[in-house]
Design a protein around this motif. Structure first.
Motif: not given
Length: 392
Positions: A331-333, A305-312, A274-278, A323-325
Protein backbone atom coordinates in the motif's frame (compact mmCIF):
# COMPACT_ATOMS: atom_id res chain seq x y z
CA UNK A 1 2.31 1.79 25.75
CA UNK A 2 0.25 4.93 26.02
CA UNK A 3 0.82 8.07 23.99
CA UNK A 4 3.41 10.44 25.43
CA UNK A 5 4.76 13.85 24.47
CA UNK A 6 7.19 12.21 22.05
CA UNK A 7 5.15 9.21 20.91
CA UNK A 8 1.61 8.72 19.65
CA UNK A 9 -0.09 5.36 19.54
CA UNK A 10 -2.35 5.83 16.52
CA UNK A 11 -2.57 7.69 13.25
CA UNK A 12 -5.74 9.30 14.63
CA UNK A 13 -3.65 10.78 17.44
CA UNK A 14 -1.13 12.07 14.89
CA UNK A 15 -4.00 13.79 13.07
CA UNK A 16 -5.26 15.38 16.29
CA UNK A 17 -1.79 16.71 17.06
CA UNK A 18 -1.40 18.00 13.50
CA UNK A 19 -4.70 19.86 13.76
CA UNK A 20 -3.63 21.38 17.07
CA UNK A 21 -0.24 22.46 15.73
CA UNK A 22 -0.94 23.66 12.18
CA UNK A 23 -2.56 26.92 11.03
CA UNK A 24 -6.14 26.25 9.96
CA UNK A 25 -5.49 26.77 6.24
CA UNK A 26 -2.51 24.41 6.21
CA UNK A 27 -4.42 21.72 8.08
CA UNK A 28 -7.46 22.01 5.82
CA UNK A 29 -5.24 21.54 2.77
CA UNK A 30 -4.24 18.14 4.22
CA UNK A 31 -7.79 16.90 4.81
CA UNK A 32 -9.48 18.29 1.71
CA UNK A 33 -11.54 16.05 -0.55
CA UNK A 34 -13.28 17.10 -3.73
CA UNK A 35 -16.84 18.49 -3.54
CA UNK A 36 -18.78 16.78 -0.73
CA UNK A 37 -15.93 14.42 0.21
CA UNK A 38 -18.03 11.31 -0.46
CA UNK A 39 -15.08 9.41 -1.94
CA UNK A 40 -12.70 10.55 0.78
CA UNK A 41 -15.10 9.34 3.46
CA UNK A 42 -15.72 6.06 1.64
CA UNK A 43 -11.98 5.39 1.51
CA UNK A 44 -12.14 5.10 5.30
CA UNK A 45 -15.60 3.58 5.75
CA UNK A 46 -14.94 0.73 3.32
CA UNK A 47 -12.13 -0.67 5.47
CA UNK A 48 -14.49 -0.82 8.45
CA UNK A 49 -16.89 -2.99 6.42
CA UNK A 50 -14.20 -5.64 5.98
CA UNK A 51 -13.85 -7.95 8.98
CA UNK A 52 -10.84 -10.12 9.84
CA UNK A 53 -11.11 -13.76 10.95
CA UNK A 54 -8.46 -14.43 13.63
CA UNK A 55 -7.33 -17.77 15.06
CA UNK A 56 -6.43 -18.42 18.71
CA UNK A 57 -3.81 -21.20 18.64
CA UNK A 58 -0.87 -22.43 16.55
CA UNK A 59 -0.01 -18.81 15.87
CA UNK A 60 3.44 -17.96 14.46
CA UNK A 61 5.99 -16.64 16.93
CA UNK A 62 7.74 -14.60 14.24
CA UNK A 63 6.38 -12.92 11.11
CA UNK A 64 8.07 -11.91 7.86
CA UNK A 65 6.66 -8.58 6.64
CA UNK A 66 9.11 -8.00 3.79
CA UNK A 67 8.21 -7.85 0.11
CA UNK A 68 9.42 -6.38 -3.19
CA UNK A 69 7.70 -3.58 -5.12
CA UNK A 70 8.97 -1.91 -8.29
CA UNK A 71 12.28 -3.70 -7.89
CA UNK A 72 12.77 -2.39 -4.35
CA UNK A 73 13.11 -4.75 -1.42
CA UNK A 74 11.15 -3.22 1.46
CA UNK A 75 10.96 -4.32 5.07
CA UNK A 76 7.17 -4.12 5.26
CA UNK A 77 4.45 -3.53 2.67
CA UNK A 78 3.99 0.24 3.11
CA UNK A 79 5.43 2.83 0.70
CA UNK A 80 5.47 6.61 1.01
CA UNK A 81 2.99 8.03 -1.50
CA UNK A 82 4.17 11.16 -3.33
CA UNK A 83 2.54 14.35 -2.06
CA UNK A 84 3.04 17.94 -3.17
CA UNK A 85 4.56 20.97 -1.46
CA UNK A 86 4.91 20.06 2.21
CA UNK A 87 4.48 23.25 4.22
CA UNK A 88 3.85 21.35 7.44
CA UNK A 89 7.56 21.28 8.41
CA UNK A 90 10.71 23.02 7.16
CA UNK A 91 12.50 19.73 6.41
CA UNK A 92 9.64 18.58 4.19
CA UNK A 93 10.53 15.69 1.91
CA UNK A 94 14.00 15.36 3.44
CA UNK A 95 12.46 14.43 6.78
CA UNK A 96 10.18 11.95 5.05
CA UNK A 97 13.09 10.43 3.13
CA UNK A 98 15.16 9.96 6.29
CA UNK A 99 12.24 8.31 8.07
CA UNK A 100 11.46 6.02 5.12
CA UNK A 101 15.11 5.02 4.80
CA UNK A 102 15.24 4.27 8.51
CA UNK A 103 12.15 2.10 8.20
CA UNK A 104 13.61 0.22 5.23
CA UNK A 105 10.92 1.19 2.78
CA UNK A 106 10.60 3.14 -0.49
CA UNK A 107 9.53 6.74 -1.03
CA UNK A 108 7.61 8.32 -3.86
CA UNK A 109 8.78 11.89 -4.48
CA UNK A 110 6.36 14.28 -6.17
CA UNK A 111 7.32 16.48 -9.10
CA UNK A 112 5.49 19.13 -7.04
CA UNK A 113 7.78 18.53 -4.05
CA UNK A 114 9.43 21.42 -2.25
CA UNK A 115 12.89 19.80 -2.20
CA UNK A 116 15.02 19.02 -5.28
CA UNK A 117 15.20 15.38 -6.29
CA UNK A 118 19.00 15.54 -6.07
CA UNK A 119 18.84 16.38 -2.36
CA UNK A 120 16.26 13.73 -1.58
CA UNK A 121 18.10 11.02 -3.54
CA UNK A 122 21.16 11.55 -1.32
CA UNK A 123 19.00 10.72 1.68
CA UNK A 124 17.22 7.57 0.48
CA UNK A 125 18.28 4.89 -1.98
CA UNK A 126 14.81 3.43 -2.59
CA UNK A 127 13.46 6.49 -4.41
CA UNK A 128 10.58 6.51 -6.90
CA UNK A 129 9.94 9.72 -8.81
CA UNK A 130 6.36 10.79 -9.56
CA UNK A 131 5.20 13.07 -12.35
CA UNK A 132 1.93 14.25 -13.77
CA UNK A 133 1.36 14.49 -17.51
CA UNK A 134 2.46 18.11 -17.55
CA UNK A 135 4.04 19.91 -20.50
CA UNK A 136 5.30 18.50 -23.78
CA UNK A 137 6.61 14.97 -24.27
CA UNK A 138 10.12 16.39 -24.32
CA UNK A 139 9.60 18.24 -21.02
CA UNK A 140 8.11 15.18 -19.35
CA UNK A 141 10.99 13.00 -20.52
CA UNK A 142 13.58 15.56 -19.41
CA UNK A 143 11.98 15.62 -15.96
CA UNK A 144 12.15 11.83 -15.75
CA UNK A 145 15.75 11.75 -16.98
CA UNK A 146 16.75 14.32 -14.38
CA UNK A 147 15.25 12.10 -11.68
CA UNK A 148 17.01 9.03 -13.09
CA UNK A 149 20.34 10.87 -13.11
CA UNK A 150 19.79 11.82 -9.47
CA UNK A 151 19.23 8.18 -8.52
CA UNK A 152 15.48 7.50 -8.82
CA UNK A 153 14.86 3.78 -9.30
CA UNK A 154 11.34 3.95 -10.69
CA UNK A 155 8.85 6.31 -12.34
CA UNK A 156 5.25 6.91 -11.22
CA UNK A 157 2.83 8.63 -13.59
CA UNK A 158 -0.20 9.98 -11.71
CA UNK A 159 -3.41 10.25 -13.75
CA UNK A 160 -6.25 10.34 -11.17
CA UNK A 161 -6.96 14.07 -11.10
CA UNK A 162 -9.44 16.23 -13.04
CA UNK A 163 -8.54 19.61 -11.45
CA UNK A 164 -11.62 19.64 -9.23
CA UNK A 165 -10.73 22.11 -6.47
CA UNK A 166 -14.30 22.72 -5.31
CA UNK A 167 -15.21 21.89 -1.72
CA UNK A 168 -18.81 22.05 -0.52
CA UNK A 169 -17.44 23.35 2.79
CA UNK A 170 -15.07 25.85 1.14
CA UNK A 171 -11.50 25.44 -0.05
CA UNK A 172 -8.61 26.69 2.11
CA UNK A 173 -6.72 29.72 0.86
CA UNK A 174 -3.38 28.68 -0.66
CA UNK A 175 -1.24 31.57 -1.92
CA UNK A 176 0.78 31.42 -5.11
CA UNK A 177 3.72 32.89 -3.21
CA UNK A 178 4.38 34.20 0.28
CA UNK A 179 4.27 37.90 -0.47
CA UNK A 180 3.23 40.54 2.06
CA UNK A 181 -0.45 40.17 1.16
CA UNK A 182 -0.41 36.41 1.70
CA UNK A 183 1.53 36.70 4.96
CA UNK A 184 -0.91 39.31 6.24
CA UNK A 185 -3.82 37.00 5.45
CA UNK A 186 -2.21 34.03 7.20
CA UNK A 187 -0.81 36.04 10.13
CA UNK A 188 -3.86 35.62 12.43
CA UNK A 189 -3.80 31.84 11.90
CA UNK A 190 -0.05 31.55 12.48
CA UNK A 191 -0.07 33.83 15.52
CA UNK A 192 -2.19 31.37 17.48
CA UNK A 193 0.06 28.43 16.51
CA UNK A 194 3.34 29.48 18.17
CA UNK A 195 5.04 26.08 17.91
CA UNK A 196 4.49 25.99 14.14
CA UNK A 197 5.86 29.51 13.82
CA UNK A 198 8.83 28.74 16.07
CA UNK A 199 9.76 25.69 14.00
CA UNK A 200 9.99 27.78 10.85
CA UNK A 201 11.80 30.65 12.59
CA UNK A 202 14.44 28.22 13.88
CA UNK A 203 14.93 26.91 10.35
CA UNK A 204 15.68 30.41 9.08
CA UNK A 205 13.24 30.03 6.19
CA UNK A 206 9.61 30.41 5.20
CA UNK A 207 7.37 27.81 3.51
CA UNK A 208 8.56 27.67 -0.11
CA UNK A 209 5.82 27.36 -2.70
CA UNK A 210 8.22 26.82 -5.55
CA UNK A 211 8.40 23.39 -7.20
CA UNK A 212 12.05 22.73 -8.11
CA UNK A 213 11.63 19.35 -9.83
CA UNK A 214 9.59 20.44 -12.85
CA UNK A 215 12.33 22.05 -14.90
CA UNK A 216 16.10 21.86 -15.39
CA UNK A 217 18.12 21.69 -12.21
CA UNK A 218 19.65 25.13 -12.75
CA UNK A 219 16.38 26.88 -13.65
CA UNK A 220 14.38 29.10 -11.31
CA UNK A 221 11.56 26.89 -9.98
CA UNK A 222 8.04 27.79 -11.09
CA UNK A 223 5.51 28.62 -8.40
CA UNK A 224 3.07 25.91 -7.38
CA UNK A 225 0.14 27.55 -9.13
CA UNK A 226 2.22 28.48 -12.15
CA UNK A 227 3.01 24.80 -12.58
CA UNK A 228 -0.59 23.88 -11.79
CA UNK A 229 -1.78 26.17 -14.57
CA UNK A 230 0.59 24.53 -17.05
CA UNK A 231 -0.68 21.14 -15.94
CA UNK A 232 -4.30 22.22 -16.48
CA UNK A 233 -3.36 23.46 -19.95
CA UNK A 234 -1.69 20.21 -21.01
CA UNK A 235 -3.94 17.84 -23.00
CA UNK A 236 -4.50 14.60 -21.04
CA UNK A 237 -2.34 11.68 -22.22
CA UNK A 238 -3.51 8.97 -24.55
CA UNK A 239 -2.58 5.33 -24.06
CA UNK A 240 -0.18 5.85 -26.95
CA UNK A 241 1.48 8.66 -24.97
CA UNK A 242 1.89 6.36 -21.98
CA UNK A 243 3.29 3.59 -24.17
CA UNK A 244 5.80 6.08 -25.56
CA UNK A 245 6.93 7.18 -22.09
CA UNK A 246 7.20 3.55 -21.02
CA UNK A 247 9.53 2.90 -23.93
CA UNK A 248 11.75 5.80 -22.88
CA UNK A 249 11.93 4.68 -19.24
CA UNK A 250 13.41 1.20 -19.04
CA UNK A 251 13.12 0.84 -15.26
CA UNK A 252 10.11 0.09 -13.03
CA UNK A 253 7.11 2.09 -14.28
CA UNK A 254 3.85 2.65 -12.38
CA UNK A 255 0.56 4.12 -13.57
CA UNK A 256 -1.24 5.61 -10.57
CA UNK A 257 -4.98 6.18 -10.43
CA UNK A 258 -6.47 2.94 -11.76
CA UNK A 259 -9.97 2.05 -10.51
CA UNK A 260 -11.38 0.04 -13.45
CA UNK A 261 -10.42 -3.42 -14.76
CA UNK A 262 -10.38 -2.22 -18.38
CA UNK A 263 -7.86 0.53 -17.52
CA UNK A 264 -5.80 -2.02 -15.59
CA UNK A 265 -5.63 -4.25 -18.67
CA UNK A 266 -4.60 -1.28 -20.81
CA UNK A 267 -1.80 -0.53 -18.34
CA UNK A 268 -0.55 -4.06 -18.85
CA UNK A 269 -0.77 -3.59 -22.62
CA UNK A 270 1.45 -0.49 -22.58
CA UNK A 271 4.08 -2.33 -20.55
CA UNK A 272 3.63 -0.83 -17.08
CA UNK A 273 5.30 -2.88 -14.36
CA UNK A 274 2.96 -1.67 -11.60
CA UNK A 275 -0.36 0.08 -11.08
CA UNK A 276 -1.74 1.92 -8.09
CA UNK A 277 -5.45 1.50 -7.40
CA UNK A 278 -6.18 5.04 -6.27
CA UNK A 279 -8.70 7.88 -6.37
CA UNK A 280 -6.16 10.53 -5.34
CA UNK A 281 -7.20 10.37 -1.71
CA UNK A 282 -10.74 11.42 -2.58
CA UNK A 283 -9.55 14.31 -4.73
CA UNK A 284 -10.59 13.01 -8.13
CA UNK A 285 -14.23 12.87 -9.30
CA UNK A 286 -16.33 12.75 -6.14
CA UNK A 287 -18.47 9.62 -5.59
CA UNK A 288 -15.74 7.49 -7.17
CA UNK A 289 -15.80 4.30 -5.04
CA UNK A 290 -13.24 3.69 -2.32
CA UNK A 291 -9.97 2.30 -3.64
CA UNK A 292 -10.34 -0.90 -1.62
CA UNK A 293 -13.71 -1.59 -3.28
CA UNK A 294 -12.04 -1.37 -6.70
CA UNK A 295 -9.02 -3.48 -5.78
CA UNK A 296 -10.40 -7.05 -6.14
CA UNK A 297 -11.82 -6.45 -9.62
CA UNK A 298 -8.56 -4.89 -10.78
CA UNK A 299 -6.54 -7.79 -9.35
CA UNK A 300 -8.81 -10.28 -11.10
CA UNK A 301 -8.36 -8.43 -14.39
CA UNK A 302 -4.56 -8.50 -14.42
CA UNK A 303 -3.63 -11.55 -12.38
CA UNK A 304 0.13 -11.78 -11.91
CA UNK A 305 0.94 -9.82 -15.08
CA UNK A 306 1.64 -6.64 -13.13
CA UNK A 307 2.23 -5.52 -9.55
CA UNK A 308 -0.83 -3.95 -7.90
CA UNK A 309 -0.60 -1.56 -4.97
CA UNK A 310 -3.39 0.30 -3.20
CA UNK A 311 -3.49 3.97 -2.22
CA UNK A 312 -6.29 5.52 -0.18
CA UNK A 313 -7.71 5.31 3.33
CA UNK A 314 -4.85 3.49 5.11
CA UNK A 315 -4.91 4.48 8.79
CA UNK A 316 -3.81 1.32 10.62
CA UNK A 317 -1.88 -1.89 10.08
CA UNK A 318 -5.04 -3.97 9.77
CA UNK A 319 -6.00 -1.82 6.76
CA UNK A 320 -2.71 -2.82 5.13
CA UNK A 321 -3.42 -6.48 5.81
CA UNK A 322 -6.93 -6.22 4.34
CA UNK A 323 -5.52 -4.72 1.15
CA UNK A 324 -2.94 -7.48 0.86
CA UNK A 325 -5.58 -10.14 1.51
CA UNK A 326 -7.56 -8.77 -1.45
CA UNK A 327 -4.56 -8.96 -3.75
CA UNK A 328 -2.39 -5.86 -3.31
CA UNK A 329 1.38 -6.28 -3.20
CA UNK A 330 1.73 -3.27 -0.88
CA UNK A 331 0.00 0.00 0.00
CA UNK A 332 0.95 3.66 -0.32
CA UNK A 333 0.22 6.20 2.43
CA UNK A 334 -0.07 9.98 2.14
CA UNK A 335 -2.07 11.91 4.73
CA UNK A 336 -0.93 9.64 7.56
CA UNK A 337 2.75 10.53 7.29
CA UNK A 338 2.00 14.22 6.68
CA UNK A 339 0.10 14.30 9.97
CA UNK A 340 3.04 12.56 11.59
CA UNK A 341 5.46 15.15 10.22
CA UNK A 342 3.22 17.99 11.40
CA UNK A 343 3.11 16.42 14.85
CA UNK A 344 6.81 15.70 15.21
CA UNK A 345 8.93 16.22 12.11
CA UNK A 346 11.07 13.27 11.04
CA UNK A 347 10.39 11.50 14.33
CA UNK A 348 6.65 11.84 13.71
CA UNK A 349 6.94 10.24 10.27
CA UNK A 350 8.93 7.37 11.78
CA UNK A 351 6.25 7.08 14.47
CA UNK A 352 3.51 6.65 11.86
CA UNK A 353 5.49 4.06 9.92
CA UNK A 354 6.16 2.12 13.12
CA UNK A 355 2.45 2.20 14.03
CA UNK A 356 1.65 0.67 10.67
CA UNK A 357 4.46 -1.89 10.90
CA UNK A 358 3.34 -3.05 14.34
CA UNK A 359 -0.27 -3.19 13.21
CA UNK A 360 0.61 -5.37 10.21
CA UNK A 361 2.60 -7.74 12.43
CA UNK A 362 -0.12 -7.97 15.09
CA UNK A 363 -2.90 -8.59 12.56
CA UNK A 364 -0.79 -11.19 10.77
CA UNK A 365 -0.26 -12.92 14.12
CA UNK A 366 -3.98 -13.02 14.82
CA UNK A 367 -4.71 -14.46 11.39
CA UNK A 368 -2.14 -17.20 11.97
CA UNK A 369 0.25 -16.31 9.16
CA UNK A 370 4.03 -16.14 9.31
CA UNK A 371 4.37 -14.06 6.12
CA UNK A 372 2.43 -11.30 4.38
CA UNK A 373 2.57 -13.48 1.27
CA UNK A 374 0.22 -16.03 2.89
CA UNK A 375 -2.73 -13.64 3.09
CA UNK A 376 -5.84 -14.35 1.00
CA UNK A 377 -9.53 -13.36 0.80
CA UNK A 378 -10.26 -16.29 3.14
CA UNK A 379 -8.84 -14.19 5.97
CA UNK A 380 -11.68 -11.68 5.62
CA UNK A 381 -15.43 -11.46 5.82
CA UNK A 382 -16.40 -9.42 2.75
CA UNK A 383 -19.97 -8.09 2.59
CA UNK A 384 -22.07 -8.97 -0.44
CA UNK A 385 -21.68 -6.33 -3.13
CA UNK A 386 -18.57 -4.84 -1.52
CA UNK A 387 -16.06 -5.62 -4.26
CA UNK A 388 -16.76 -4.03 -7.62
CA UNK A 389 -16.38 -6.14 -10.78
CA UNK A 390 -15.77 -9.29 -8.75
CA UNK A 391 -17.76 -12.00 -7.03
CA UNK A 392 -16.37 -12.90 -3.60
Amino acid sequence: MASTKDWFETVAEAQRRAKKRLPKGVYLALVAGSEAGVTMDDNLAAFAELKVRPHVADLPHTRDLSTTVMGQEISFPVIISPTGVQAVHPDGELAVARAAAGAGTAMGLSAFASKPVEQVAKTIDKLLFQTYWLGSREEILARAERARAAGAKGLIVTLDWVFDSRRDWGSPFIPDKLDLKAMARYAPQVAIKPRYLATWLRSGSLPDLGVPNLGPREATPPTFFGAYGQWMGTPPPTWADLAWLREQWDGPFMIKGITRPDDARRAVDVGASAISVSNHGGNNVDTTPASIRCLPGVVDAVGDQIEVVLDGGIRRGSDVVKALALGARAVMVGRAYLWGMAAGGERGVMNVLEILRQGVSETLLGLGHSSVHELSPEDLLVPAGFALDRKL
